[in-house]
Design a protein around this motif. Structure first.
Motif, mmCIF file in Angstrom:
data_model
loop_
_atom_site.group_PDB
_atom_site.id
_atom_site.type_symbol
_atom_site.label_atom_id
_atom_site.label_comp_id
_atom_site.label_asym_id
_atom_site.label_seq_id
_atom_site.Cartn_x
_atom_site.Cartn_y
_atom_site.Cartn_z
ATOM 1 N N UNK A 3 0.798 -1.218 0.000
ATOM 2 C CA UNK A 3 0.000 0.000 0.000
ATOM 3 C C UNK A 3 0.827 1.261 0.000
ATOM 4 N N UNK A 4 2.147 1.139 0.150
ATOM 5 C CA UNK A 4 2.989 2.324 0.209
ATOM 6 C C UNK A 4 3.374 2.846 -1.171
ATOM 7 N N UNK A 5 3.302 2.013 -2.191
ATOM 8 C CA UNK A 5 3.714 2.443 -3.536
ATOM 9 C C UNK A 5 2.538 3.092 -4.265
ATOM 10 N N UNK A 6 2.811 4.140 -5.072
ATOM 11 C CA UNK A 6 1.714 4.822 -5.777
ATOM 12 C C UNK A 6 0.836 3.896 -6.606
ATOM 13 N N UNK A 7 1.410 2.881 -7.237
ATOM 14 C CA UNK A 7 0.597 2.003 -8.082
ATOM 15 C C UNK A 7 -0.418 1.223 -7.262
ATOM 16 N N UNK A 8 0.001 0.755 -6.072
ATOM 17 C CA UNK A 8 -0.926 0.027 -5.202
ATOM 18 C C UNK A 8 -2.015 0.962 -4.692
ATOM 19 N N UNK A 9 -1.620 2.168 -4.281
ATOM 20 C CA UNK A 9 -2.613 3.129 -3.794
ATOM 21 C C UNK A 9 -3.621 3.493 -4.879
ATOM 22 N N UNK A 10 -3.146 3.689 -6.102
ATOM 23 C CA UNK A 10 -4.053 4.033 -7.199
ATOM 24 C C UNK A 10 -5.097 2.935 -7.412
ATOM 25 N N UNK A 11 -4.667 1.687 -7.342
ATOM 26 C CA UNK A 11 -5.611 0.579 -7.520
ATOM 27 C C UNK A 11 -6.576 0.477 -6.340
#
Length: 297
Positions: free
Chosen positions: A145-153
């Motif tokens: 959840x810390x990486x932008x790609x995970x947060x975006x999803x």
């Protein structure tokens, strides 16, 4: 055990060679960082598995770790001699003995994804019991959840999941997206990954979150179509997987893609427009999320 840490600025052309020479001279570890990290001169370097970009920071900082008995000055001098360099200026600091587990844990705080969705490591108390709280610890599989790609999803799932949705998380890593989909109300969530360790981690995380998500290696994934297909991987595999991911998405269903750099968005949107009506990309921190609706017929 206390340690000594040496920070040695060096040019890009010799950074890797100098790191190897330090290891040969007695360093316990050696890593290369951007000497300007955290400043306006920080240099962004992106790469993907399978692509050799040959890039390294123009002004690098070699961080070497030694035990407390090692003669660091002698090791740095030996490394410089091996690389046929003058001994560079460097800084040594003492790292006292400490509880490394506690120190590592202190670097991971709860992450707020949205007004109602949080990622909470197990060693933290849940601050908002009324929120959707995903219990997830940093581990061997990608996706905390810390990486932008995970947060975006995760943000897309929070805003769009419907009660009857069947969700496929392709390249599930830690299982966070499939688990989140169920916690946000999806009827079914399956995950697939090529890494057996990711499957083990995902199943453990699902059990910890009391989520009935299922996880499979690619050859074991049952034949089925899904209302939502999420693929947070990277541009290289996404270029190749379009037809397969489309075949897993119901007519009128939605696909969510991430792991894509901003400069790759137009190309990926073009590829997936063969099967989907694609929407404009949403960006965060140099990464983008692409969303499309499966065409009918």
């Amino acid at each position: 055990m206390p340690y000594q840490q040496a920070s040695i600025p060096i040019g890009a052309d010799r950074a890797e060679q100098f790191s190897d020479a330090l290891m040969a001279a007695g360093a316990l570890s050696a890593a290369i960082e951007d000497a300007y990290a955290g400043t306006d001169e920080e240099q962004a370097i992106f790469g993907e598995p399978g692509e050799e970009n040959g890039q390294i920071w123009q002004r690098s900082l070699v961080i070497a770790l030694f035990d407390d008995q090692c003669n660091v000055a002698a090791a740095v001098a030996a490394a410089a001699k091996e690389c046929q360099l003058e001994v560079p200026p460097y800084r040594i600091e003492q790292l006292p003995e400490q509880d490394w587990v506690r120190l590592t844990q202190s670097q991971f705080d709860p992450i707020r994804i949205s007004g109602r969705l949080w990622i909470v490591p197990t060693w933290h108390d849940i601050a908002d019991q009324s929120a959707v709280n995903l219990r997830l610890d940093p581990g061997l599989a990608f996706g905390t959840g810390s990486h932008p790609t995970t947060r975006l999803c995760l943000q897309w799932l929070d805003e769009n999941i419907q009660a009857a949705d069947r969700v496929l998380d392709y390249g599930c890593g830690s299982g966070i997206l499939a688990i989140a989909a169920l916690k946000l109300g999806a009827a079914v969530a399956d995950g697939v990954d090529i890494d057996e360790q990711a499957i083990v981690a995902s199943r453990s995380n699902a059990e910890q979150n009391e989520a009935a998500a299922r996880f499979f290696l690619p050859d074991d994934l049952p034949e089925a179509e899904y209302d939502v297909v999420v693929a947070n991987i990277l541009a290289n595999p996404l270029r190749l997987l379009g037809g397969m991911l489309a075949s897993r998405t119901k007519a009128g269903g939605r696909i969510v893609l991430s792991g894509i750099l901003e400069e790759q968005a137009e190309e990926l949107n073009g590829i997936y427009s063969e099967w989907f009506d694609m929407q404009p990309p949403v960006a965060e921190g140099g990464w983008v999320r692409l969303v499309g609706v499966r065409k009918v017929g």
